[in-house]
Design a protein around this motif. Sequence first.
Motif, PDB file in Angstrom:
ATOM      1  N   SER A  38      11.989   0.730   2.099  1.00  0.00           N
ATOM      2  CA  SER A  38      11.291   1.295   3.249  1.00  0.00           C
ATOM      3  C   SER A  38      12.218   1.382   4.458  1.00  0.00           C
ATOM      4  O   SER A  38      12.244   2.393   5.168  1.00  0.00           O
ATOM      5  CB  SER A  38      10.062   0.443   3.568  1.00  0.00           C
ATOM      6  OG  SER A  38       9.337   0.995   4.639  1.00  0.00           O
ATOM      7  N   ARG A  71      12.196   6.528  -1.262  1.00  0.00           N
ATOM      8  CA  ARG A  71      11.002   6.413  -2.086  1.00  0.00           C
ATOM      9  C   ARG A  71      11.265   5.434  -3.234  1.00  0.00           C
ATOM     10  O   ARG A  71      12.415   5.205  -3.622  1.00  0.00           O
ATOM     11  CB  ARG A  71      10.595   7.764  -2.663  1.00  0.00           C
ATOM     12  CG  ARG A  71      10.392   8.847  -1.616  1.00  0.00           C
ATOM     13  CD  ARG A  71       9.205   8.562  -0.737  1.00  0.00           C
ATOM     14  NE  ARG A  71       8.943   9.672   0.171  1.00  0.00           N
ATOM     15  CZ  ARG A  71       8.116   9.617   1.212  1.00  0.00           C
ATOM     16  NH1 ARG A  71       7.481   8.494   1.474  1.00  0.00           N
ATOM     17  NH2 ARG A  71       7.920  10.662   1.981  1.00  0.00           N
ATOM     18  N   THR A  91       1.847  -3.946  -3.071  1.00  0.00           N
ATOM     19  CA  THR A  91       1.656  -2.698  -2.335  1.00  0.00           C
ATOM     20  C   THR A  91       2.868  -2.388  -1.456  1.00  0.00           C
ATOM     21  O   THR A  91       3.830  -3.152  -1.392  1.00  0.00           O
ATOM     22  CB  THR A  91       0.388  -2.768  -1.481  1.00  0.00           C
ATOM     23  OG1 THR A  91       0.518  -3.814  -0.516  1.00  0.00           O
ATOM     24  CG2 THR A  91      -0.834  -3.045  -2.347  1.00  0.00           C
ATOM     25  N   ALA A  92       2.799  -1.251  -0.779  1.00  0.00           N
ATOM     26  CA  ALA A  92       3.944  -0.743  -0.033  1.00  0.00           C
ATOM     27  C   ALA A  92       4.445  -1.711   1.039  1.00  0.00           C
ATOM     28  O   ALA A  92       5.645  -1.763   1.324  1.00  0.00           O
ATOM     29  CB  ALA A  92       3.588   0.597   0.603  1.00  0.00           C
ATOM     30  N   ASP A  93       3.553  -2.482   1.633  1.00  0.00           N
ATOM     31  CA  ASP A  93       3.974  -3.414   2.686  1.00  0.00           C
ATOM     32  C   ASP A  93       4.327  -4.796   2.148  1.00  0.00           C
ATOM     33  O   ASP A  93       4.535  -5.732   2.913  1.00  0.00           O
ATOM     34  CB  ASP A  93       2.895  -3.527   3.764  1.00  0.00           C
ATOM     35  CG  ASP A  93       1.591  -4.122   3.250  1.00  0.00           C
ATOM     36  OD1 ASP A  93       1.520  -4.472   2.039  1.00  0.00           O
ATOM     37  OD2 ASP A  93       0.624  -4.226   4.037  1.00  0.00           O
ATOM     38  N   GLY A 116       1.101   1.274  -5.893  1.00  0.00           N
ATOM     39  CA  GLY A 116       1.943   0.104  -5.747  1.00  0.00           C
ATOM     40  C   GLY A 116       2.637  -0.162  -7.062  1.00  0.00           C
ATOM     41  O   GLY A 116       2.607   0.664  -7.975  1.00  0.00           O
ATOM     42  N   ARG A 120      -5.494   5.289  -2.215  1.00  0.00           N
ATOM     43  CA  ARG A 120      -4.071   5.558  -2.048  1.00  0.00           C
ATOM     44  C   ARG A 120      -3.705   5.706  -0.576  1.00  0.00           C
ATOM     45  O   ARG A 120      -2.680   5.162  -0.125  1.00  0.00           O
ATOM     46  CB  ARG A 120      -3.703   6.831  -2.812  1.00  0.00           C
ATOM     47  CG  ARG A 120      -2.208   7.157  -2.774  1.00  0.00           C
ATOM     48  CD  ARG A 120      -1.944   8.559  -3.241  1.00  0.00           C
ATOM     49  NE  ARG A 120      -0.518   8.835  -3.382  1.00  0.00           N
ATOM     50  CZ  ARG A 120       0.011  10.024  -3.336  1.00  0.00           C
ATOM     51  NH1 ARG A 120      -0.756  11.096  -3.147  1.00  0.00           N
ATOM     52  NH2 ARG A 120       1.313  10.198  -3.473  1.00  0.00           N
ATOM     53  N   ASP A 151      -0.957   3.128   0.573  1.00  0.00           N
ATOM     54  CA  ASP A 151       0.376   3.715   0.727  1.00  0.00           C
ATOM     55  C   ASP A 151       0.316   4.944   1.634  1.00  0.00           C
ATOM     56  O   ASP A 151       0.588   6.065   1.214  1.00  0.00           O
ATOM     57  CB  ASP A 151       0.938   4.106  -0.645  1.00  0.00           C
ATOM     58  CG  ASP A 151       2.392   4.564  -0.572  1.00  0.00           C
ATOM     59  OD1 ASP A 151       3.063   4.242   0.437  1.00  0.00           O
ATOM     60  OD2 ASP A 151       2.851   5.251  -1.504  1.00  0.00           O
ATOM     61  N   ARG A 198       3.463   7.059   1.719  1.00  0.00           N
ATOM     62  CA  ARG A 198       3.886   7.583   0.415  1.00  0.00           C
ATOM     63  C   ARG A 198       5.240   7.023  -0.032  1.00  0.00           C
ATOM     64  O   ARG A 198       6.108   7.741  -0.519  1.00  0.00           O
ATOM     65  CB  ARG A 198       3.934   9.113   0.427  1.00  0.00           C
ATOM     66  CG  ARG A 198       2.605   9.774   0.802  1.00  0.00           C
ATOM     67  CD  ARG A 198       1.524   9.461  -0.234  1.00  0.00           C
ATOM     68  NE  ARG A 198       0.294  10.221   0.021  1.00  0.00           N
ATOM     69  CZ  ARG A 198      -0.812   9.716   0.552  1.00  0.00           C
ATOM     70  NH1 ARG A 198      -0.851   8.431   0.907  1.00  0.00           N
ATOM     71  NH2 ARG A 198      -1.876  10.465   0.728  1.00  0.00           N
ATOM     72  N   LEU A 199       5.373   5.702   0.112  1.00  0.00           N
ATOM     73  CA  LEU A 199       6.564   5.034  -0.401  1.00  0.00           C
ATOM     74  C   LEU A 199       6.720   5.290  -1.899  1.00  0.00           C
ATOM     75  O   LEU A 199       7.834   5.418  -2.411  1.00  0.00           O
ATOM     76  CB  LEU A 199       6.485   3.525  -0.136  1.00  0.00           C
ATOM     77  CG  LEU A 199       7.666   2.681  -0.618  1.00  0.00           C
ATOM     78  CD1 LEU A 199       8.919   2.990   0.188  1.00  0.00           C
ATOM     79  CD2 LEU A 199       7.332   1.191  -0.560  1.00  0.00           C
ATOM     80  N   PHE A 200       5.579   5.394  -2.596  1.00  0.00           N
ATOM     81  CA  PHE A 200       5.601   5.569  -4.043  1.00  0.00           C
ATOM     82  C   PHE A 200       5.411   7.029  -4.456  1.00  0.00           C
ATOM     83  O   PHE A 200       5.093   7.336  -5.607  1.00  0.00           O
ATOM     84  CB  PHE A 200       4.517   4.698  -4.689  1.00  0.00           C
ATOM     85  CG  PHE A 200       4.647   3.241  -4.344  1.00  0.00           C
ATOM     86  CD1 PHE A 200       5.720   2.504  -4.817  1.00  0.00           C
ATOM     87  CD2 PHE A 200       3.727   2.623  -3.508  1.00  0.00           C
ATOM     88  CE1 PHE A 200       5.851   1.167  -4.491  1.00  0.00           C
ATOM     89  CE2 PHE A 200       3.854   1.287  -3.181  1.00  0.00           C
ATOM     90  CZ  PHE A 200       4.928   0.548  -3.666  1.00  0.00           C
TER      91      PHE A 200
END
Length: 440
Positions: A44, A49, A150-152, A178, A420, A424, A427-429
């Motif tokens: 991040s 990504r 998850t993203a964080d 995630g 979603r 996220d 949209r890291l994923f």
Amino acid sequence: MTDTDARTTTNAWRNWAGNVSARPVRAVSPASVPELAEVLRRASEDGLRVKPVGTGHSFTATAATDGVLIRPDLLTGIRNIDREAMTVTVEAGTPLKRLNTALAREGLSLTNMGDIMEQTVAGATSTGTHGTGRDSASISAQIRALELVTADGTVLTCSEKENADVFAVARIGLGALGVITAITFAVEPVFLLTAREEPMAFDRVLGDFDELVAENEHFEFYWFPHTGNCNTKRNNRSAGPAAPPGKVSGWVEDELLSNGIFQVACSLGRAVPATIPSIAKLSSRALSARTYTDIPYKVFTSPRRVRFVEMEYALPREAAVEALREVKAMVERSPLRISFPVEVRTAPADDIALSTASGRESAYIAVHLYKGTPYQAYFTAVERIMTAHGGRPHWGKVNTRDAGYLAGVYPRFGEFTAVRDRLDPDRLFGNDYLRRVLGE
């Protein structure tokens, strides 16, 4: 965390079929959940990504990324077996083959499974891998809980009782929510299945399709294009005793005919397409009737050494027979030469938002072509038939559908995208495939 801790590489990635490739900035194999969370934080910060990848058995670009590729090589093994709850918790990167053999040693088994077991548990479930069953559904439907980073970097435990809204969608999550790090499956005491394989005429199979599905716990069949011939397989629970295929006869059927000679036939057909109809007639007559009894994974799964590209659609079960007749008629009036059989399976309705069987009893029609053979014309013609019947494409197999179409055939599509958006938002994923099938 250093790169050494997480085993960072820069190797290019290619899927099993060879039709999708990617060159990530880095590929990382975290050995623990905290290491994984740190990988996500760094990605991040670097504006990259992230995509988790399994063994590459998907035919889509769902795992492709030019950012950070997360390999689950070090996240493997069984965490816990709970014999009171009859569950097993397994690390996300564990191959199904390893899980199945470990469960068998413990006297346990999954209830149903697909026909290969090379995939990781997270990869197989995230794309909706399934077998065939009158009452028992996909591998994802056997999930009782999962662990998601998850993203964080938050680690969520999800089940019907904990983070239930995430659980409702994450069992088939496409890698969009995630990174799954562990899955808890329902299991049962190991049992025996008797498999009955039998050649049958195409018209007879379709005429008796509803009866064959109703009378058998697991029914599937393969139709050989350019012929009126099918091979059927009926799997039902058995009191035993076990009677596996003989070593010689099993090798002849599963290795020599289904892999060795079939590989030669496919290579010849690719080089000289005019030979394919004749080869199909010979192939469809080569497999004879046989019956054997063994533990589930030895009956459900088979070695698949001939590489191919595949498209599969789930239809309302009542539409299957008509759609198959349309596919047969299309092949017969076209110049297409199809070397691979068409596979047909079924599944009961389930309650997973993006399951191909979500909310409806389903029949699956899968078409294949040998690796390296141009497939677009055939798949496009079949896809046109499938979408006319409200078909839902398998998430891990070739398709051209977009979010607009998919929102129309999945009543709970918005439920998935809402989760979603929450988990996220940046949209890291994300990647190009998810942008097409899920929208922005």
